[in-house]
Design a protein around this motif. Structure first.
Motif, PDB file in Angstrom:
ATOM      1  N   PRO A 120      -6.552   1.301  -6.108  1.00 21.35           N
ATOM      2  CA  PRO A 120      -7.144   1.211  -4.756  1.00 21.35           C
ATOM      3  C   PRO A 120      -6.114   1.019  -3.648  1.00 21.35           C
ATOM      4  O   PRO A 120      -6.417   1.234  -2.473  1.00 21.35           O
ATOM      5  N   TYR A 121      -4.881   0.602  -4.001  1.00 25.44           N
ATOM      6  CA  TYR A 121      -3.825   0.403  -3.015  1.00 25.44           C
ATOM      7  C   TYR A 121      -2.969   1.653  -2.816  1.00 25.44           C
ATOM      8  O   TYR A 121      -2.014   1.627  -2.041  1.00 25.44           O
ATOM      9  N   ALA A 122      -3.325   2.733  -3.526  1.00 24.64           N
ATOM     10  CA  ALA A 122      -2.513   3.957  -3.465  1.00 24.64           C
ATOM     11  C   ALA A 122      -3.330   5.128  -2.943  1.00 24.64           C
ATOM     12  O   ALA A 122      -4.550   5.175  -3.078  1.00 24.64           O
ATOM     13  N   PHE A 123      -2.622   6.064  -2.339  1.00 25.06           N
ATOM     14  CA  PHE A 123      -3.233   7.302  -1.854  1.00 25.06           C
ATOM     15  C   PHE A 123      -2.308   8.445  -2.217  1.00 25.06           C
ATOM     16  O   PHE A 123      -1.120   8.427  -1.878  1.00 25.06           O
ATOM     17  N   ILE A 124      -2.821   9.435  -2.927  1.00 27.42           N
ATOM     18  CA  ILE A 124      -2.003  10.575  -3.345  1.00 27.42           C
ATOM     19  C   ILE A 124      -2.580  11.844  -2.736  1.00 27.42           C
ATOM     20  O   ILE A 124      -3.761  12.144  -2.870  1.00 27.42           O
ATOM     21  N   ARG A 125      -1.720  12.586  -2.071  1.00 25.57           N
ATOM     22  CA  ARG A 125      -2.159  13.818  -1.437  1.00 25.57           C
ATOM     23  C   ARG A 125      -1.246  14.976  -1.827  1.00 25.57           C
ATOM     24  O   ARG A 125      -0.126  15.097  -1.329  1.00 25.57           O
ATOM     25  N   PRO A 126      -1.679  15.816  -2.761  1.00 19.82           N
ATOM     26  CA  PRO A 126      -0.901  17.025  -3.053  1.00 19.82           C
ATOM     27  C   PRO A 126      -1.184  18.064  -1.992  1.00 19.82           C
ATOM     28  O   PRO A 126      -2.320  18.259  -1.565  1.00 19.82           O
ATOM     29  N   SER A 127      -0.132  18.736  -1.505  1.00 23.83           N
ATOM     30  CA  SER A 127      -0.297  19.758  -0.480  1.00 23.83           C
ATOM     31  C   SER A 127       0.457  21.007  -0.877  1.00 23.83           C
ATOM     32  O   SER A 127       1.599  20.935  -1.326  1.00 23.83           O
ATOM     33  N   PRO A 128      -0.161  22.182  -0.717  1.00 25.58           N
ATOM     34  CA  PRO A 128       0.541  23.426  -1.023  1.00 25.58           C
ATOM     35  C   PRO A 128       1.614  23.701   0.011  1.00 25.58           C
ATOM     36  O   PRO A 128       1.458  23.370   1.178  1.00 25.58           O
ATOM     37  N   ARG A 134       0.861  -1.175   0.000  1.00 26.96           N
ATOM     38  CA  ARG A 134       0.000   0.000   0.000  1.00 26.96           C
ATOM     39  C   ARG A 134       0.903   1.232   0.000  1.00 26.96           C
ATOM     40  O   ARG A 134       1.798   1.352   0.842  1.00 26.96           O
ATOM     41  N   VAL A 135       0.694   2.117  -0.966  1.00 27.26           N
ATOM     42  CA  VAL A 135       1.611   3.233  -1.214  1.00 27.26           C
ATOM     43  C   VAL A 135       0.903   4.574  -1.019  1.00 27.26           C
ATOM     44  O   VAL A 135      -0.157   4.815  -1.588  1.00 27.26           O
ATOM     45  N   ALA A 136       1.515   5.437  -0.219  1.00 25.62           N
ATOM     46  CA  ALA A 136       1.008   6.801  -0.036  1.00 25.62           C
ATOM     47  C   ALA A 136       2.010   7.779  -0.621  1.00 25.62           C
ATOM     48  O   ALA A 136       3.217   7.657  -0.388  1.00 25.62           O
ATOM     49  N   VAL A 137       1.515   8.737  -1.380  1.00 26.23           N
ATOM     50  CA  VAL A 137       2.367   9.754  -1.991  1.00 26.23           C
ATOM     51  C   VAL A 137       1.977  11.119  -1.430  1.00 26.23           C
ATOM     52  O   VAL A 137       0.831  11.543  -1.564  1.00 26.23           O
ATOM     53  N   LEU A 138       2.929  11.768  -0.799  1.00 20.68           N
ATOM     54  CA  LEU A 138       2.712  13.123  -0.301  1.00 20.68           C
ATOM     55  C   LEU A 138       3.508  14.047  -1.203  1.00 20.68           C
ATOM     56  O   LEU A 138       4.724  14.178  -1.064  1.00 20.68           O
ATOM     57  N   ALA A 139       2.816  14.646  -2.150  1.00 20.50           N
ATOM     58  CA  ALA A 139       3.471  15.468  -3.163  1.00 20.50           C
ATOM     59  C   ALA A 139       3.299  16.936  -2.810  1.00 20.50           C
ATOM     60  O   ALA A 139       2.179  17.443  -2.749  1.00 20.50           O
ATOM     61  N   VAL A 140       4.398  17.615  -2.547  1.00 18.89           N
ATOM     62  CA  VAL A 140       4.352  19.012  -2.135  1.00 18.89           C
ATOM     63  C   VAL A 140       4.410  19.909  -3.350  1.00 18.89           C
ATOM     64  O   VAL A 140       5.364  19.887  -4.112  1.00 18.89           O
ATOM     65  N   ASP A 141       3.336  20.703  -3.544  1.00 22.47           N
ATOM     66  CA  ASP A 141       3.241  21.590  -4.698  1.00 22.47           C
ATOM     67  C   ASP A 141       3.757  22.985  -4.363  1.00 22.47           C
ATOM     68  O   ASP A 141       3.614  23.448  -3.231  1.00 22.47           O
ATOM     69  N   PRO A 142       4.335  23.680  -5.362  1.00 21.82           N
ATOM     70  CA  PRO A 142       4.807  25.041  -5.116  1.00 21.82           C
ATOM     71  C   PRO A 142       3.654  26.014  -4.961  1.00 21.82           C
ATOM     72  O   PRO A 142       2.723  26.027  -5.743  1.00 21.82           O
TER      73      PRO A 142
END
Length: 348
Positions: A121-129, A90-98
């Motif tokens: 369904p096994y992934a979660f992606i969360r872009p955050s400013p 299970r993979v979580a991606v915390l992608a920090v956006d400019p």
């Protein structure tokens, strides 16, 4: 903002805890929104939630990913994330956006750039400013990591905006630090700081496909020669350069094998858990710094004094050092006064 507050009010700490432990991605996303909120009531709820979930955290491998603009970080993350999901992780991606320094707006386009992975369904992606934080590291990324771990995500990928001073901050919150570079640019080494390379546990030369394969191999050899003379980022681990094609999926398995070997070696040596302990202390002092900074600039006496002091600096009547000392004196005296008033009220 009103809609966001209304949505957050509809959930109790119990609701958040139950949903996260069940792996509910919608509840997890709302919980991250909660910890990103600056409202005092939300902050208190968020800390209560994190305290409850703390025993369920710490079981993942945390991987920081950075690189020069256009190096293919998002493509790499989608490639390795999809592979890991196919293997049952299970993979979580915390992608920090400019965030824009002028409008404070953010692109938040990572889900678009990781279309396939975002639907897994096994992934979660969360872009955050970033909110203007140094180099693009969202203030609440560490807490988001804990929430994702409590939601049973095995691999946490933290993507940063790009190469810069913020990489030190990323290094302080992950286990394995990955630097993605390009070949064929002609001046790969020219703008690369030695300090950034020293932080990396591995360097990846991406886009090693087609006519670029031979040049990628040469670039890999060049970086391996440089790494030989640099102090390793992790004691007992030799950082190396690799080639891959994130677009075609070539070399991804080899990189994951290296990360697994890294985890096994550092756990055996005891350094894995020692680094985690140090990261917690770094986190605490980072929060102290942020709190002091916020308290200073939100202090009414400081806010009222800044315009006049700025004018004095502009007119050459005051040096920057003296101005800073004056503002600090105003802040300290105001803080002492408030403390004395509170003590007087209590004794009365």
């Amino acid at each position: 903002m009103e809609t966001q507050v209304k949505l957050l009010k509809s959930f109790s700490v119990d609701d958040y805890e139950r949903g996260i432990l069940q792996g509910n991605r919608t509840i997890l996303a709302k919980a991250i929104t909660l910890i990103e909120s600056n409202l005092p009531a939300h902050r208190e709820t968020a800390q209560n939630l994190l305290t409850r979930l703390l025993p369920k955290t710490g079981r993942s491998i945390r991987i920081g990913i950075t690189g020069v603009p256009g190096a293919g970080k998002s493509t790499f993350i989608e490639s390795i994330g999809s592979m890991l999901c196919s293997l049952g992780y299970r993979v979580a991606v915390l992608a920090v956006d400019p965030s824009s320094t002028r409008t404070k707006g953010s692109i938040l386009g990572d889900k678009t750039r990781m279309d396939s992975l975002s639907r897994n369904p096994y992934a979660f992606i969360r872009p955050s400013p970033t909110g203007g934080t140094l180099g693009g590291i969202a203030c609440k990324t560490r807490e988001s990591i804990l929430l994702c771990e409590a939601a049973c995500y095995d691999v946490i990928l933290v993507e940063t905006v790009g190469v810069g001073q913020s990489e030190v901050t990323v290094r302080s919150m992950v286990d394995f630090f990955l630097l993605i570079l390009l070949t064929g640019a002609g001046d790969e080494l020219q703008g690369m700081k030695k300090g950034v390379m020293e932080l990396a546990d591995a360097i990846i030369i991406n886009k090693a496909d087609g006519d670029n394969k031979i040049k990628a191999a040469a670039t890999k050899a060049e970086y391996n020669r440089i790494l030989h003379f640099l102090k390793p980022s992790t004691p007992g681990w030799i950082s190396k350069a690799y080639t891959c094609s994130a677009l075609e999926g070539e070399g991804i398995e080899e990189i994951w094998s290296e990360i697994k070997e890294f985890r096994q070696n550092t756990i055996s040596s005891g350094f894995f858990h020692e680094r985690r302990k140090k990261q917690k202390l770094d986190w605490m002092y980072s929060m102290v710094h942020e709190h002091l900074k916020s308290s200073f600039y939100n202090n009414p006496a400081v806010q009222n004094s800044i315009p006049e002091i700025e004018q004095s600096i502009s007119k050459g009547l005051l040096t920057a050092t003296m101005a800073a000392e004056q503002l600090l004196d105003i802040f300290e005296n105001r803080t002492k006064g408030m403390a004395l008033d509170g003590y007087s009220t209590q004794t009365d």
